[in-house]
Design an enzyme around this catalytic site. Sequence first.
Site, PDB file in Angstrom:
ATOM      1  CD  GLU A 139       3.110  13.897   2.850  1.00  0.00           C
ATOM      2  OE1 GLU A 139       1.937  13.189   3.356  1.00  0.00           O
ATOM      3  OE2 GLU A 139       4.235  13.588   2.820  1.00  0.00           O
ATOM      4  CB  CYS A 174       5.376  11.541   1.064  1.00  0.00           C
ATOM      5  SG  CYS A 174       6.716  11.401   2.392  1.00  0.00           S
ATOM      6  CE  LYS A 209       1.421   9.684   2.333  1.00  0.00           C
ATOM      7  NZ  LYS A 209       2.240  10.390   3.463  1.00  0.00           N
TER       8      LYS A 209
END
Length: 296
Positions: A52, A161, A127
């Site tokens: 990321e 993440c 995300k």
Amino acid sequence: MKEAERRVPPLRVSAVQYHLHTIHSFDEFAAQVTHYVKTAQEFDAEFVLFPEFFTTQLLSIPLDGGRQATIDDLPNYTEKYTELFVSLAKDTGMYLIGGTHVIRQNGKLYNVAHLFTPDGHIHRQAKLHITPTEVNEWNIAPGDGVHVFETDKATIAILTCYDIEFPEIVRLARAKGADVIFCPSCTDDRHGFYRVRYCCHARAIENEVYVVTTGTVGSLPTVDFMRANFGQAAVITPNDIPFPPGGVLAVGEINDDMIVTADLDLSLLRKVREKGSVATWRDRRIDLYPDWNQVK
């Protein structure tokens, strides 16, 4: 033929512990990316995962007039970034998960994972869960749906993440058929790193899937909120007899510039789902909570 009896060739994956450092041109960035991709190719990898926010390295490039680049400048590199990865995916015949790159869409910034396929296609997964720093300092907006990508090698999902810390979204990806979850990450200290890492293990156990994760290492002294990085790549398995006892198939050295490579035996997933010591997906109490197979 039962699911557990179908033999599927092992899938080789490489995860890049991308070393962030100051650069002075896009060509330097391209050379570093190409080095990692070519190294993974030498290992005969089929999927390559970048971390990321690794493209924030581009913000260290000096701008005309001496102005320091900010997150709002990062989308200006989107065309060059995609051209680079499309070319490398075609040239190597590998699936490249180009970490995440910040794009601008309808006036908003999104932190988006990109899957580049050998035939030149680009698939995107924004995300979904945005950290306070991303919201407050970078004004990044959340995505609005989870996607599963069917490739000729495996059915995968890409959850970035913080996303891996939410069990519901991984359940949904598994219900849609994902056998491998790729988790590009970027954490600046041990606490953040272990939050992500432990959740990767939990999601692998809960859903009987592989999780491949990696993070940024190094430092960008001139880029706000990227001055510290704590990262390590790992290939994580369910915890059952066919797999390593600790659920770690391969792992890198913390904060080193390196690539981690491992083979994923998808037939073992089928086996443990049917005959494992536990069956965490099959034994869900859907009378008490949602049946994710019914969620669209």
